[in-house]
Design a protein around this motif. Structure first.
Motif, PDB file in Angstrom:
ATOM      1  N   GLY A   1     -20.133  -4.563  -7.027  1.00  0.00           N
ATOM      2  CA  GLY A   1     -20.905  -5.422  -7.900  1.00  0.00           C
ATOM      3  C   GLY A   1     -19.817  -6.075  -8.696  1.00  0.00           C
ATOM      4  O   GLY A   1     -20.410  -7.361  -9.039  1.00  0.00           O
ATOM      5  N   GLU A   2     -18.786  -5.824  -8.955  1.00  0.00           N
ATOM      6  CA  GLU A   2     -17.792  -6.685  -9.654  1.00  0.00           C
ATOM      7  C   GLU A   2     -17.295  -7.722  -8.964  1.00  0.00           C
ATOM      8  O   GLU A   2     -17.143  -8.893  -9.308  1.00  0.00           O
ATOM      9  N   GLY A   3     -17.113  -7.566  -7.477  1.00  0.00           N
ATOM     10  CA  GLY A   3     -16.754  -8.433  -6.741  1.00  0.00           C
ATOM     11  C   GLY A   3     -17.866  -9.530  -6.471  1.00  0.00           C
ATOM     12  O   GLY A   3     -17.673 -10.860  -6.420  1.00  0.00           O
TER      13      GLY A   3
ATOM     14  N   VAL B   1     -20.175 -14.926  -7.697  1.00  0.00           N
ATOM     15  CA  VAL B   1     -21.168 -15.969  -8.470  1.00  0.00           C
ATOM     16  C   VAL B   1     -20.610 -16.866  -9.324  1.00  0.00           C
ATOM     17  O   VAL B   1     -20.702 -17.939  -9.410  1.00  0.00           O
ATOM     18  N   ASP B   2     -19.424 -16.148 -10.037  1.00  0.00           N
ATOM     19  CA  ASP B   2     -18.699 -17.003 -11.250  1.00  0.00           C
ATOM     20  C   ASP B   2     -18.003 -18.017 -10.352  1.00  0.00           C
ATOM     21  O   ASP B   2     -18.179 -19.313 -10.884  1.00  0.00           O
ATOM     22  N   ALA B   3     -17.422 -17.783  -9.439  1.00  0.00           N
ATOM     23  CA  ALA B   3     -16.664 -18.955  -8.537  1.00  0.00           C
ATOM     24  C   ALA B   3     -17.728 -19.866  -8.155  1.00  0.00           C
ATOM     25  O   ALA B   3     -17.430 -21.325  -8.136  1.00  0.00           O
TER      26      ALA B   3
ATOM     27  N   TYR C   1     -23.868 -16.512   2.620  1.00  0.00           N
ATOM     28  CA  TYR C   1     -23.923 -15.090   2.637  1.00  0.00           C
ATOM     29  C   TYR C   1     -22.683 -14.152   1.900  1.00  0.00           C
ATOM     30  O   TYR C   1     -21.716 -14.487   2.104  1.00  0.00           O
ATOM     31  N   CYS C   2     -23.246 -13.073   1.411  1.00  0.00           N
ATOM     32  CA  CYS C   2     -22.427 -12.248   0.628  1.00  0.00           C
ATOM     33  C   CYS C   2     -22.448 -10.736   1.338  1.00  0.00           C
ATOM     34  O   CYS C   2     -23.639 -10.346   1.635  1.00  0.00           O
TER      35      CYS C   2
ATOM     36  N   LEU D   1     -26.043  -7.144 -12.102  1.00  0.00           N
ATOM     37  CA  LEU D   1     -27.560  -7.875 -12.695  1.00  0.00           C
ATOM     38  C   LEU D   1     -27.309  -9.162 -13.185  1.00  0.00           C
ATOM     39  O   LEU D   1     -28.138  -9.995 -13.198  1.00  0.00           O
ATOM     40  N   ASP D   2     -26.247  -9.185 -13.971  1.00  0.00           N
ATOM     41  CA  ASP D   2     -26.151 -10.406 -14.785  1.00  0.00           C
ATOM     42  C   ASP D   2     -25.821 -11.599 -13.850  1.00  0.00           C
ATOM     43  O   ASP D   2     -26.571 -12.650 -14.267  1.00  0.00           O
ATOM     44  N   ALA D   3     -25.157 -11.360 -12.908  1.00  0.00           N
ATOM     45  CA  ALA D   3     -25.033 -12.297 -11.942  1.00  0.00           C
ATOM     46  C   ALA D   3     -26.099 -12.776 -11.140  1.00  0.00           C
ATOM     47  O   ALA D   3     -26.611 -13.991 -10.760  1.00  0.00           O
ATOM     48  N   LEU D   4     -27.244 -12.023 -10.910  1.00  0.00           N
ATOM     49  CA  LEU D   4     -28.358 -12.348 -10.168  1.00  0.00           C
ATOM     50  C   LEU D   4     -29.200 -13.167 -11.219  1.00  0.00           C
ATOM     51  O   LEU D   4     -29.945 -14.275 -10.818  1.00  0.00           O
TER      52      LEU D   4
END
Length: 262
Positions: free
Chosen positions: A247-249, A254-256, A204-205, A37-40
């Motif tokens: 979700g961790e992936g 998103v971090d990268a 795309y993910c 959720l934080d990544a979104l």
């Protein structure tokens, strides 16, 4: 599949749209975890427009759009897209769908599958689907065997339906669309962007066989770590892969992406 650190700054800085699967890509064991959720929200803050592209129901799509920081939700493997316009939620239905008589064809397909495949069942959220039929194979026990999954696909195709196998469902529908064709139609008819611009500015993910059509078209594509469990059975794989699953992936991806845009 390359590690995320191989993503170049030049490519990362072109990304304006992130299209993503939901089940087992954003979610982990069916739940949206804080990291995802934080990544979104971080994508939204960075000006990257997130579009969910899922085999999930239009009902779930409505919930995601209302609760998550996403631009749109393309549901039911490309059949229907929910999006916001001037504060209101709109629906876009793929133009290949012939709605007259559709539900009769759906019911006939469900009855044939349930009577022909031992252990077959429709998903518990089938009531929230408009055009798609989801036969549950991995969401709720008892789980279906690989032979059972293959037989469902065979029956649905024999009845003229398109099919896709996700990590939890066999999805089937009547119409000339899939995740890619649905995305292309939405970009063209709602966003006013052509196919090439979608490919040049989007990524795309995903995590499953039904994401292959997207992996095969998008030059920039990502897989969460759990895709490794299915890689041997897939013809098309993502360009990059995360170490973590679910979700961790997704958060790792998103971090990268955001780090490379700095």
């Amino acid at each position: 599949m390359q590690p995320l650190e191989n993503l170049s700054q030049t490519i990362a800085r072109k990304i304006r749209f992130l299209l993503t699967d939901v089940d087992d890509t954003i979610t982990t064991n069916g739940k949206l975890r804080p990291a995802a959720l934080d990544a979104l929200y971080r994508l939204e803050n960075a000006g990257i427009r997130t579009i969910c592209v899922t085999g999930g129901s239009a009902g779930w799509g409505d919930t995601y759009l209302r609760q998550w920081p996403v631009e749109a939700v393309l549901s039911e493997s490309g059949a229907v897209c929910l999006y916001r316009e001037n504060g209101a939620i709109r629906h876009f239905v793929h133009p290949s769908i012939v709605q007259e008589g559709y539900q009769k064809r759906v019911q006939a397909m469900i009855q044939r599958v349930l009577s022909s495949v031992d252990g077959a069942k429709v998903s518990s959220d089938q009531f929230a689907r408009i055009f798609d039929v989801a036969f549950d194979h991995g969401s709720e026990p008892p789980f279906l065997s690989e032979d059972g999954i293959a037989k469902i696909v065979e029956i649905c195709k024999d009845m003229g339906a398109g099919t896709a196998v996700s990590s939890i469902h066999v999805n089937a529908w009547f119409g000339s669309f899939d995740k890619y064709e649905g995305s292309k139609a939405f970009f063209a008819q709602v966003l006013g962007l052509d196919e090439q611009e979608m490919l040049d500015t989007g990524c795309y993910c995903g995590d499953a066989p039904n994401d292959q059509v997207m992996f095969s078209r998008f030059p920039v594509s990502f897989g969460v770590g759990n895709i490794k469990k299915r890689a041997e059975s897939m013809q098309f794989l993502p360009a990059f892969i995360a170490k973590n699953e679910g979700g961790e992936g997704f958060a790792e991806i998103v971090d990268a992406l955001l780090a490379k845009r700095q």
